[in-house]
Design a protein around this motif. Structure first.
Motif, PDB file in Angstrom:
ATOM      1  N   GLU A  15      -8.265   7.449  -6.570  1.00 62.04           N
ATOM      2  CA  GLU A  15      -7.427   8.543  -7.075  1.00 62.04           C
ATOM      3  C   GLU A  15      -6.639   9.122  -5.910  1.00 62.04           C
ATOM      4  OE1 GLU A  15      -7.400   9.660 -10.329  1.00 62.04           O
ATOM      5  OE2 GLU A  15      -8.884   8.159 -10.922  1.00 62.04           O
ATOM      6  N   ALA A  16      -5.436   9.592  -6.181  1.00 57.30           N
ATOM      7  CA  ALA A  16      -4.566  10.186  -5.154  1.00 57.30           C
ATOM      8  C   ALA A  16      -4.635   9.386  -3.849  1.00 57.30           C
ATOM      9  CB  ALA A  16      -4.976  11.652  -4.909  1.00 57.30           C
ATOM     10  N   PRO A  17      -4.302   8.094  -3.948  1.00 64.27           N
ATOM     11  CA  PRO A  17      -4.523   7.200  -2.813  1.00 64.27           C
ATOM     12  C   PRO A  17      -3.553   7.442  -1.661  1.00 64.27           C
ATOM     13  CG  PRO A  17      -3.237   6.103  -4.495  1.00 64.27           C
ATOM     14  CD  PRO A  17      -3.644   7.419  -5.076  1.00 64.27           C
ATOM     15  N   THR A  18      -4.045   7.268  -0.448  1.00 61.59           N
ATOM     16  CA  THR A  18      -3.132   7.193   0.694  1.00 61.59           C
ATOM     17  C   THR A  18      -2.910   5.714   0.999  1.00 61.59           C
ATOM     18  OG1 THR A  18      -4.854   7.091   2.387  1.00 61.59           O
ATOM     19  CG2 THR A  18      -4.148   9.297   1.691  1.00 61.59           C
ATOM     20  N   ALA A  19      -1.791   5.420   1.667  1.00 62.55           N
ATOM     21  CA  ALA A  19      -1.468   4.025   2.008  1.00 62.55           C
ATOM     22  C   ALA A  19      -2.588   3.426   2.868  1.00 62.55           C
ATOM     23  CB  ALA A  19      -0.130   3.961   2.725  1.00 62.55           C
ATOM     24  N   GLU A  20      -3.164   4.214   3.754  1.00 66.68           N
ATOM     25  CA  GLU A  20      -4.229   3.715   4.645  1.00 66.68           C
ATOM     26  C   GLU A  20      -5.465   3.331   3.837  1.00 66.68           C
ATOM     27  OE1 GLU A  20      -2.490   6.563   5.108  1.00 66.68           O
ATOM     28  OE2 GLU A  20      -1.243   5.786   6.742  1.00 66.68           O
ATOM     29  N   GLN A  21      -5.850   4.198   2.893  1.00 69.33           N
ATOM     30  CA  GLN A  21      -7.019   3.887   2.051  1.00 69.33           C
ATOM     31  C   GLN A  21      -6.784   2.608   1.249  1.00 69.33           C
ATOM     32  OE1 GLN A  21      -6.932   7.507  -0.233  1.00 69.33           O
ATOM     33  NE2 GLN A  21      -8.772   8.319   0.752  1.00 69.33           N
ATOM     34  N   VAL A  22      -5.584   2.484   0.713  1.00 66.73           N
ATOM     35  CA  VAL A  22      -5.268   1.319  -0.122  1.00 66.73           C
ATOM     36  C   VAL A  22      -5.302   0.048   0.731  1.00 66.73           C
ATOM     37  CG1 VAL A  22      -3.500   0.204  -1.523  1.00 66.73           C
ATOM     38  CG2 VAL A  22      -3.880   2.667  -1.729  1.00 66.73           C
ATOM     39  N   ALA A  23      -4.705   0.119   1.921  1.00 69.84           N
ATOM     40  CA  ALA A  23      -4.673  -1.057   2.803  1.00 69.84           C
ATOM     41  C   ALA A  23      -6.095  -1.474   3.175  1.00 69.84           C
ATOM     42  CB  ALA A  23      -3.860  -0.745   4.058  1.00 69.84           C
ATOM     43  N   ALA A  24      -6.951  -0.500   3.467  1.00 66.21           N
ATOM     44  CA  ALA A  24      -8.338  -0.815   3.846  1.00 66.21           C
ATOM     45  C   ALA A  24      -9.073  -1.488   2.684  1.00 66.21           C
ATOM     46  CB  ALA A  24      -9.069   0.461   4.277  1.00 66.21           C
ATOM     47  N   ARG A  25      -8.859  -0.975   1.459  1.00 67.63           N
ATOM     48  CA  ARG A  25      -9.530  -1.547   0.293  1.00 67.63           C
ATOM     49  C   ARG A  25      -9.025  -2.972   0.030  1.00 67.63           C
ATOM     50  NH1 ARG A  25     -12.154   0.559  -4.497  1.00 67.63           N
ATOM     51  NH2 ARG A  25     -12.324   2.543  -3.431  1.00 67.63           N
ATOM     52  N   MET A  26      -7.717  -3.176   0.165  1.00 71.59           N
ATOM     53  CA  MET A  26      -7.156  -4.512  -0.049  1.00 71.59           C
ATOM     54  C   MET A  26      -7.727  -5.509   0.963  1.00 71.59           C
ATOM     55  SD  MET A  26      -5.256  -4.926  -2.637  1.00 71.59           S
ATOM     56  CE  MET A  26      -4.348  -6.417  -2.238  1.00 71.59           C
ATOM     57  N   THR A  27      -7.855  -5.067   2.210  1.00 72.33           N
ATOM     58  CA  THR A  27      -8.396  -5.960   3.240  1.00 72.33           C
ATOM     59  C   THR A  27      -9.813  -6.385   2.865  1.00 72.33           C
ATOM     60  OG1 THR A  27      -7.053  -4.852   4.882  1.00 72.33           O
ATOM     61  CG2 THR A  27      -8.886  -6.174   5.713  1.00 72.33           C
ATOM     62  N   SER A  28     -10.626  -5.441   2.381  1.00 74.70           N
ATOM     63  CA  SER A  28     -12.004  -5.826   2.053  1.00 74.70           C
ATOM     64  C   SER A  28     -12.043  -6.690   0.800  1.00 74.70           C
ATOM     65  CB  SER A  28     -12.890  -4.586   1.914  1.00 74.70           C
ATOM     66  OG  SER A  28     -12.477  -3.807   0.839  1.00 74.70           O
ATOM     67  N   LEU A  29     -11.161  -6.455  -0.180  1.00 75.15           N
ATOM     68  CA  LEU A  29     -11.140  -7.309  -1.383  1.00 75.15           C
ATOM     69  C   LEU A  29     -10.719  -8.719  -1.032  1.00 75.15           C
ATOM     70  CD1 LEU A  29      -9.493  -5.172  -4.205  1.00 75.15           C
ATOM     71  CD2 LEU A  29     -11.893  -5.776  -3.920  1.00 75.15           C
ATOM     72  N   GLU A  30      -9.706  -8.840  -0.155  1.00 74.44           N
ATOM     73  CA  GLU A  30      -9.224 -10.172   0.196  1.00 74.44           C
ATOM     74  C   GLU A  30     -10.253 -10.907   1.035  1.00 74.44           C
ATOM     75  OE1 GLU A  30      -5.323  -9.064   1.515  1.00 74.44           O
ATOM     76  OE2 GLU A  30      -4.514  -9.371  -0.498  1.00 74.44           O
ATOM     77  N   ALA A  31     -11.025 -10.175   1.841  1.00 72.31           N
ATOM     78  CA  ALA A  31     -12.089 -10.809   2.628  1.00 72.31           C
ATOM     79  C   ALA A  31     -13.151 -11.393   1.697  1.00 72.31           C
ATOM     80  CB  ALA A  31     -12.718  -9.793   3.584  1.00 72.31           C
ATOM     81  N   VAL A  32     -13.475 -10.642   0.629  1.00 76.91           N
ATOM     82  CA  VAL A  32     -14.475 -11.127  -0.337  1.00 76.91           C
ATOM     83  C   VAL A  32     -13.939 -12.343  -1.088  1.00 76.91           C
ATOM     84  CG1 VAL A  32     -15.705 -10.531  -2.469  1.00 76.91           C
ATOM     85  CG2 VAL A  32     -15.582  -8.878  -0.604  1.00 76.91           C
ATOM     86  N   ALA A  33     -12.615 -12.296  -1.408  1.00 70.50           N
ATOM     87  CA  ALA A  33     -12.013 -13.376  -2.198  1.00 70.50           C
ATOM     88  C   ALA A  33     -11.963 -14.703  -1.437  1.00 70.50           C
ATOM     89  CB  ALA A  33     -10.606 -12.973  -2.637  1.00 70.50           C
ATOM     90  N   CYS A  34     -11.990 -14.659  -0.083  1.00 66.08           N
ATOM     91  CA  CYS A  34     -11.846 -15.891   0.707  1.00 66.08           C
ATOM     92  C   CYS A  34     -13.155 -16.687   0.749  1.00 66.08           C
ATOM     93  CB  CYS A  34     -11.423 -15.573   2.138  1.00 66.08           C
ATOM     94  SG  CYS A  34      -9.704 -15.070   2.198  1.00 66.08           S
ATOM     95  N   PRO A  60       0.809  -1.226   0.000  1.00 61.63           N
ATOM     96  CA  PRO A  60       0.000   0.000   0.000  1.00 61.63           C
ATOM     97  C   PRO A  60       0.843   1.278   0.000  1.00 61.63           C
ATOM     98  CG  PRO A  60      -0.896  -1.571   1.572  1.00 61.63           C
ATOM     99  CD  PRO A  60       0.422  -2.128   1.102  1.00 61.63           C
ATOM    100  N   VAL A  61       2.012   1.238   0.642  1.00 62.51           N
ATOM    101  CA  VAL A  61       2.876   2.437   0.638  1.00 62.51           C
ATOM    102  C   VAL A  61       3.402   2.687  -0.779  1.00 62.51           C
ATOM    103  CG1 VAL A  61       4.993   3.476   1.529  1.00 62.51           C
ATOM    104  CG2 VAL A  61       3.504   2.184   3.065  1.00 62.51           C
ATOM    105  N   ALA A  62       3.807   1.626  -1.461  1.00 60.44           N
ATOM    106  CA  ALA A  62       4.263   1.769  -2.853  1.00 60.44           C
ATOM    107  C   ALA A  62       3.137   2.345  -3.707  1.00 60.44           C
ATOM    108  CB  ALA A  62       4.719   0.417  -3.404  1.00 60.44           C
ATOM    109  N   ALA A  63       1.926   1.823  -3.521  1.00 55.14           N
ATOM    110  CA  ALA A  63       0.780   2.283  -4.316  1.00 55.14           C
ATOM    111  C   ALA A  63       0.489   3.760  -4.073  1.00 55.14           C
ATOM    112  CB  ALA A  63      -0.449   1.440  -3.992  1.00 55.14           C
TER     113      ALA A  63
END
Ligand code: ADP
Ligand code: MG
Length: 247
Positions: free
Chosen positions: A228-247, A206-209
């Motif tokens: 758009e103009a993502p912060t690392a926190e926003q990206v991490a939160a979105r990834m957590t919810s995507l991975e939760a859906v994927a499981c 998320p920091v790289a993103a």
């Protein structure tokens, strides 16, 4: 050389892998625009199609349907020979594992794409590329004599030598420590800010993103939103919810 505002455009690109017993979706009708002057991060769970997307954008993956345009040229209309030339001239690829040739110096590695195109690279041109990544003083060093971060910067100089319309990077900081990773990210950011090329990077971090202008999320080969103009926190939160859906 023609200057173009086009980086890469994918229009409804689909790819299914059919080599195994079951078909596997790589990309499911993905449409994305990567204009020059922009830096986009691609994120998504493992197997979501990130590498397939980069390879399709580079003309390295035969797609089932849809259109890929690089620098305004439609890849589907090109023969093998023309595609090879376009890839060499318009696309720079950066890999997680650098992929430098160990027996060549930094300068020789950077010069290689031009040599493969049948051009005789000028020493000044090669040095300018190394200078742009802060490594002019390492031209004669071999990869084994450079740190991981320096090797990746040589790989970026190599990707830039042909003045590509797009730089595609698949987890370019995945093998680097935090400090070297940040240097590489700052460099990719600056390459986009130059305005002459599009930078597209796959990352898990998320920091790289957060260095990108935009993060695009994939799940199961499909677009699953963007920031758009993502912060690392926003990206991490979105990834957590995507991975939760994927499981
Ligand atoms: P990611 O980079 O997001 O981890 P990939 O683009 O590598 O995902 O893969 C997307 C899907 O396509 C995965 O399910 C993967 O197993 C499958 N896949 C990728 N390459 C091949 C291939 N050459 N043959 C068969 N399946 C593949
Ligand atoms: Mg991948």
């Amino acid at each position: 050389m023609t200057v173009t505002q086009f980086g890469v455009e994918l229009r409804s690109v689909a790819k299914t892998y059919r080599s195994g017993p079951e078909p596997v979706v790589g990309l499911d009708r993905v449409s994305l625009d990567f204009p020059v002057g922009t830096f986009t991060a691609i994120m998504g769970p493992s197997g979501s199609g990130k590498s397939t997307l980069l390879r399709a954008a580079a003309g390295l993956e035969a797609i089932d349907s849809g259109t890929v345009l690089v620098g305004g040229t439609e890849l589907g209309g090109l023969g093998d020979r023309e595609l090879t030339v376009l890839r060499r001239e318009k696309i720079g690829f950066v890999f997680q594992s650098f992929n430098l040739l160990p027996s060549l110096t930094a300068a020789q590695n950077v010069a290689l794409p031009l040599k493969l195109s049948g051009r005789r690279p000028k020493r000044s041109e090669v040095l300018a590329a190394l200078e742009s990544v802060g490594l002019a003083d390492r031209a004669r060093h071999r990869p084994g004599e450079l740190s991981g971060g320096q090797q990746q910067r040589v790989a970026i100089a190599r990707a830039l030598i042909s003045r590509p319309a797009v730089v595609l990077a698949d987890e370019p900081t995945g093998a680097l420590d935090t400090k070297s990773g940040r240097e590489v990210l700052g460099l990719l950011r600056a390459l986009a800010d130059d305005g002459d090329r599009a930078v597209v990077m796959v990352t898990h971090d998320p920091v790289a993103a957060s260095y990108a202008d935009r993060v695009v999320f994939l799940t199961d080969g499909r677009l699953a939103g963007s920031l758009e103009a993502p912060t690392a926190e926003q990206v991490a939160a979105r990834m957590t919810s995507l991975e939760a859906v994927a499981c």
